[in-house]
Structure formats: C-alpha cells, structure tokens
Design a protein around this motif. Sequence first.
Motif, PDB file in Angstrom:
ATOM      1  N   ASP A  95       0.840  -1.200   0.000  1.00 36.90           N
ATOM      2  CA  ASP A  95       0.000   0.000   0.000  1.00 36.90           C
ATOM      3  C   ASP A  95       0.881   1.258   0.000  1.00 36.90           C
ATOM      4  O   ASP A  95       1.612   1.522   0.968  1.00 36.90           O
ATOM      5  N   ASP A  96       0.796   2.065  -1.055  1.00 36.61           N
ATOM      6  CA  ASP A  96       1.676   3.238  -1.188  1.00 36.61           C
ATOM      7  C   ASP A  96       1.467   4.252  -0.068  1.00 36.61           C
ATOM      8  O   ASP A  96       2.419   4.818   0.462  1.00 36.61           O
ATOM      9  N   LEU A  97       0.207   4.475   0.283  1.00 36.61           N
ATOM     10  CA  LEU A  97      -0.097   5.484   1.300  1.00 36.61           C
ATOM     11  C   LEU A  97       0.413   5.044   2.668  1.00 36.61           C
ATOM     12  O   LEU A  97       1.072   5.822   3.396  1.00 36.61           O
ATOM     13  N   ILE A  98       0.138   3.797   2.996  1.00 37.40           N
ATOM     14  CA  ILE A  98       0.603   3.253   4.291  1.00 37.40           C
ATOM     15  C   ILE A  98       2.129   3.278   4.337  1.00 37.40           C
ATOM     16  O   ILE A  98       2.737   3.630   5.356  1.00 37.40           O
ATOM     17  N   ALA A  99       2.766   2.926   3.211  1.00 37.64           N
ATOM     18  CA  ALA A  99       4.235   2.897   3.174  1.00 37.64           C
ATOM     19  C   ALA A  99       4.803   4.284   3.476  1.00 37.64           C
ATOM     20  O   ALA A  99       5.783   4.424   4.209  1.00 37.64           O
ATOM     21  N   GLN A 100       4.163   5.320   2.933  1.00 38.85           N
ATOM     22  CA  GLN A 100       4.654   6.675   3.175  1.00 38.85           C
ATOM     23  C   GLN A 100       4.561   7.028   4.657  1.00 38.85           C
ATOM     24  O   GLN A 100       5.490   7.564   5.258  1.00 38.85           O
ATOM     25  N   GLN A 101       3.418   6.668   5.258  1.00 36.07           N
ATOM     26  CA  GLN A 101       3.241   6.959   6.694  1.00 36.07           C
ATOM     27  C   GLN A 101       4.244   6.158   7.532  1.00 36.07           C
ATOM     28  O   GLN A 101       4.782   6.655   8.520  1.00 36.07           O
ATOM     29  N   GLN A 102       4.492   4.939   7.112  1.00 35.05           N
ATOM     30  CA  GLN A 102       5.446   4.102   7.856  1.00 35.05           C
ATOM     31  C   GLN A 102       6.853   4.683   7.760  1.00 35.05           C
ATOM     32  O   GLN A 102       7.594   4.721   8.746  1.00 35.05           O
ATOM     33  N   LYS A 103       7.203   5.160   6.572  1.00 35.77           N
ATOM     34  CA  LYS A 103       8.551   5.726   6.402  1.00 35.77           C
ATOM     35  C   LYS A 103       8.707   7.013   7.210  1.00 35.77           C
ATOM     36  O   LYS A 103       9.773   7.277   7.762  1.00 35.77           O
ATOM     37  N   ASP A 104       7.644   7.799   7.298  1.00 38.32           N
ATOM     38  CA  ASP A 104       7.710   9.038   8.091  1.00 38.32           C
ATOM     39  C   ASP A 104       7.992   8.704   9.554  1.00 38.32           C
ATOM     40  O   ASP A 104       8.815   9.346  10.212  1.00 38.32           O
ATOM     41  N   LEU A 105       7.307   7.695  10.050  1.00 41.35           N
ATOM     42  CA  LEU A 105       7.495   7.285  11.441  1.00 41.35           C
ATOM     43  C   LEU A 105       8.875   6.643  11.636  1.00 41.35           C
ATOM     44  O   LEU A 105       9.512   6.816  12.675  1.00 41.35           O
ATOM     45  N   LEU A 106       9.328   5.944  10.619  1.00 43.23           N
ATOM     46  CA  LEU A 106      10.645   5.292  10.672  1.00 43.23           C
ATOM     47  C   LEU A 106      11.743   6.330  10.904  1.00 43.23           C
ATOM     48  O   LEU A 106      12.652   6.136  11.710  1.00 43.23           O
ATOM     49  N   ILE A 107      11.628   7.462  10.204  1.00 45.21           N
ATOM     50  CA  ILE A 107      12.655   8.499  10.301  1.00 45.21           C
ATOM     51  C   ILE A 107      12.696   9.072  11.722  1.00 45.21           C
ATOM     52  O   ILE A 107      13.754   9.427  12.234  1.00 45.21           O
ATOM     53  N   LEU A 108      11.536   9.091  12.372  1.00 49.37           N
ATOM     54  CA  LEU A 108      11.461   9.634  13.732  1.00 49.37           C
ATOM     55  C   LEU A 108      12.302   8.825  14.721  1.00 49.37           C
ATOM     56  O   LEU A 108      12.972   9.389  15.581  1.00 49.37           O
TER      57      LEU A 108
END
Length: 389
Positions: free
Chosen positions: A208-221
């Motif tokens: 899921d592209d949208l979920i992946a983006q949210q996951q990557k944002d949290l990953l960077i945190l």
Amino acid sequence: MMRGDESYAGSPSFTRFRDSIQAIFGFRHVIPTHQGRAAERILFNVMCKKGDIVPNNTHFDTTRANCEYAGAQALDLPISEAKEPSLIHPFKGNMDTARLAEVIEREGAKKIPLVMLTVTNNSGGGQPVSMANIREVKQICKKHSIPLYIDACRFAENSYFVKLREPGYAGKSPREIARELFSYADGCTMSAKKDGLANIGGFLCTNDDLIAQQQKDLLILTEGFPTYGGLAGRDLEAIAVGLNEALEEDYLHYRIASTAFLGNHIAGEGVPIVQPPGGHAIYLDARAFLPHIPPEQFPGVALANELYLEGGIRCVEIGTLMFGEHARMDLVRLAIPRRVYTQSHIEYVVEVILDVWRRRDSIPGYELVHQAPFLRHFSARLKPRSPHS
Ligand SMILES: Cc1ncc(COP(=O)(O)O)c(C=O)c1O
C-alpha cells in the motif's frame, strides 16, 4: 558483510537488501528496521486506533504489547487443537477461520484494521500454518476488505513444513512455497534474527503506497532513513544473504531434524512436550511437568530456573508470566540457535532435562517481587515460594 556500504542514503547494500527481500516476499515497499518489534510498533501505530481489534493465530509477546500500546485489542484465534499440548496435528499453528469470520461479523470490519498470521506460531509451540489455512484467512479478509499481514519470523521453516506435510507441495522448493505464502498477504513484519540468519535487524513490507509513506515518516522519527532503518550496511548485506540461505533445503532439513531429535528423546522418557516438535524449538509443557504448581505460581518459570540451575541451560517461559490472563498454556521454550550445536550438545540438554524430570516433585512454585507495567517477563523479579505456603 565486508562489502557493507555505510552511505546514509541510497547505498548499494540497501539495494541488495531490498532486491533479496522482494525476490522472496514480493512486496512493493521494503522498510528496514533494527528489529522485528520496531516493525511491529510502526505497523500498529500507522494502522490502528483505540478500540480496534487485531486478530492473529497467536500474537507473539512483543506483537501483543505493541498492538495494545497502540490502543488496539490483540485477539488470539488459534484452532482448538493448539490448546492441547500433547495432541498431534500437522498444522497446529492454523487460525480458527470460523471464529475469525464470527468476530468480523460481530464487531464489524471497520474495527479490524488488519488480520495477522504468525508463521510459524512461536507462542503456540513453533507450529506451522498450512497454505490452505492462509488461503482461507485471505478469502475472509478479502471479502471484508481487511488487509492480511504475516509475522514472517520463521517463514522458511513454515514453508518447509508445508512441503513435508501438506498434500500437493512435496515437489515444490521452500522458496516457491514462500512466494506463494506471501502472495496472499498485503504486507509483513520480520525479525531477521530468525529466518534471516542475521545477528540483528528486521523489516516491514507493504503493498500500500499510502501506508508505506506513513510508515517511512514514522521510521525516520525513531529508526533512521528509509534506506537503512537503524541498521549498518553490513547488517543489510547479512540479511540479503541470510534470507536465501534459510531457504536452502539442506539447512532446513538439518534444523528440523535436530529439533525433533531433542523432542523425541525427552518425550520417549515421558517428559511432556508440545507435540509434534516445532521448527526452531522444543516446548516443555510445564503444567503437565509440574502439576503440583498452579499457573498463578508460574510453573514455567520454576522449570526454566531449574534447568538453568541444574545444567546452565538457558530457556524462556511462555506462559502466565509472559501473557498473564491471556496465557492458555504454561510452556518452557528451548529455542535452538541456528548452526551452533552439535549432537553432543543436544545430548547434554537431554540429560539435564531428564535429571530435572526425575526430581520434579521437589520443585517449588514462584511469586512475583517486581513487575514492569508491560512486557513484564523481560525484567520481572520472582522468588521461590516456601514448600508450605
Ligand atoms: C514470532 C515473532 N514475532 C516477533 C518477534 C520480535 O522480533 P525481535 O526480537 O527482532 O524484535 C519475534 C522474536 O522472537 C518472534 O519470534
């Protein structure tokens, strides 16, 4: 590992890591994390809200804790055979699909952001899930538009059990079976310390592209940039190779045979274990081993401690201390590290278990002295109860 590239972004080590995972797992997005539980934390934080329910065959301890920490309810739906340690069934890791359908019907699909399947089912005795069960779970999820995620820690062992035990798979390679298994899923979490044969690391995948983006944002945190996620280049390289080695049939044959050797030897002497022997570990049934110790006095802790005192064998309770009111069994897991032990080591373990078995009546129960608010078994302190209390 020697070619590990430590560039912050876009390292060739990440490319090899991603390509290796995509070739086996087939998901669009691959997000590295420092361990499996980091992948779980990100997954649940992105997908769950307070009051949601996440069904699983059996949540592993960190999975349950991360799910609950995100405000959702972690619901275990194992088949009824899984609750009987001595009962033999080829796929005791299966999910009870009738109960899954019932829960979705009762609670409504809106409250269920994802369904998970843990392969193999670690907390349930390292037992495999059949391909037929995965397909059935997928059909139910699809009908209600609920994504299916796999907790993939022992995906290679699970694939090998499918080859050995499920009609129609004898002629397929573990790799082909793994590809089919993941084709039914929308994503996965992975602890690469297991079937990645690496010393550290994990990953999170999704289509899921949208979920992946949210996951990557949290990953960077908390973890790092999406091309390393808290891992060094050498770790990414080790995982890229380890995932492939874990799928080699010679390796899987040796691993599953040596685990069964331990299980069959002690079971032959009457020691109660979860049957049949699992992939990565033998699980002693502590309630049957120590019937004089009730669950609230932690029979699994008592047995684990006794094995350590007797022979320096380090194992873990999976029971009332780990899961509290959610514990269905009190087990002691003897996880077997990959590529470490020889036959004589395992024979030593057999001897120590049998020595403890012979004097089981004198082993005391335990009581808690200190516990943390979650995942209490990692740092709890306990003391033996006196024989007359
Ligand atoms: C089934 C399962 N899920 C999740 C985890 C958590 O992985 P990690 O220890 O890498 O955080 C484990 C670790 O043992 C596991 O066996």
